[in-house]
Design an enzyme around this catalytic site. Sequence first.
Site, PDB file in Angstrom:
ATOM      1  CB  SER A   1      30.949  35.593  24.273  1.00  0.00           C
ATOM      2  OG  SER A   1      32.232  35.058  24.181  1.00  0.00           O
TER       3      SER A   1
ATOM      4  CG  ASP B   1      33.967  31.157  23.525  1.00  0.00           C
ATOM      5  OD1 ASP B   1      34.212  30.714  22.393  1.00  0.00           O
ATOM      6  OD2 ASP B   1      33.747  32.365  23.745  1.00  0.00           O
TER       7      ASP B   1
ATOM      8  CG  ASP C   1      31.251  33.415  20.676  1.00  0.00           C
ATOM      9  OD1 ASP C   1      31.850  33.002  21.688  1.00  0.00           O
ATOM     10  OD2 ASP C   1      31.473  34.532  20.162  1.00  0.00           O
TER      11      ASP C   1
ATOM     12  CG  ASP D   1      35.151  34.324  20.398  1.00  0.00           C
ATOM     13  OD1 ASP D   1      34.919  33.529  21.328  1.00  0.00           O
ATOM     14  OD2 ASP D   1      34.820  35.519  20.435  1.00  0.00           O
TER      15      ASP D   1
HETATM   16 MG    MG Z   1      33.390  34.062  22.678  1.00  0.00          MG
END
Ligand code: MG
Length: 449
Positions: free
Chosen positions: A97, A240, A242, A244
């Site tokens: 993340s 960010d 990844d 999300d």
């Molecule tokens: Mg994330």
Amino acid sequence: MQNLMISVSGVRGIVGQGLTPEVALSFAQAFGLYCQRGKIVVGRDSRVTGEMLKHAVIAGLLAVGCDVVDIDISPTPTTQLCVENIQAAGGIMITASHNPIEWNGLKLISSDGLFLDAEQGQQVLKIRESNQNLANWNKIGQLSEYQNAIEDHITAILTLDYIQPQLIKKYHFKVVVDCVCGAGTVVVPSLLQKLGCETVLLNCKPTGLFPRNPEPLPENLTQLSQAVLSEKADLGFAVDPDGDRLAIVSESGQPIGEEKTLALAVKFMSSKKPGPVVMNASTSLVTESIAREYGVPVVRTPVGEIHVAKKMREIGAVIGGEGNGGVILADVHLGRDALVGMTLILQLLAESGQSIDSINASLPKYEITKGKVELKNISRSEVVERLQQIYANEDLDFTDGIKINRKNSWIHVRPSNTEPIIRVIAEAPTLEESQSLVNEMIKQIEALD
Ligand code: MG
């Protein structure tokens, strides 16, 4: 911080220290056995260690007899949605993340597209500790690729009843996008182009070499803010690594804060499809007030995507999320999704004809302050017990640690799951007030220690 952090929904660590190919392989094997050798989707963010870990994960899954569907670099929400769409038995997302570049991790996704909950995660850890039965040579799994995961994700969003790509296109929004060279780069520009936006791309090559601190907090978005101003853009989006979490920069170059991402999404959805809203215990009163204005119920959960997602499913919520820019829209899937967030916000701008600054100015005013206390002598649970006695006459909530709810403010004291610290978060109409609530509580806890 430790070099390897094992949690119920996966594992995170510094690559080469805590997180090695062997660790990734053993988790993948255990997860494959947990999924009873079905079809498993494997996605990853763009970190330079992702390719290496992907091969370890695939080897582990094939070795226990799982068939692997490799979707390679994809945001976490794309991977979650793909698990549901192709009716896989589960998924593994290789990402850390927003953690710094030397970190990576595995997030384990169950067949419904949600992260594993505590009970499911315990089962995987138990399998990992026991003998892992490897498949015979003639029972090992098959590897295939699936090229449409990103297209499927975009289609799922653009075909929502209340999203009108034609209307959004009329506005030709000029949007500066900062994907921090993460997995968002493979899908965000394409989504915005499909919505007729003129895009200015910053850090939009999936090199995994993050050019700045990858967490989309206001202090990390100076380049985006400057670009929005110099390009005279309508707004800026940052995601960010990844994909999300979504942060917004207004037309005047102001990062409006990640809490406002969910607030604006809830504002739009509550006007279109009024229904229950779920958010974690630390999410802003701005979002809660907006939901209340529309007369929709608000339910709070412990911090963490899985808690919000499960509660949404349980009560049939329309929208939910967390104040870190994570918007969850039940009509697409029960996972935090930056692409969903940006589409809802563009539709809101198109329908209202207003700018981000003018909508932001109309929102209720609250300020959040965060702090933490390192504990020396007293345990985290003792702190909560003592505070319960001290504040016994107030409106207390034990959803996650202890939260003191007051008329226009709250103080949330939350033991960390991973470190011997207590987090103290407060919200009030002014920054001064929220700061003093946090400072007073920290003093109170230090006196107990
Ligand atoms: Mg994330």
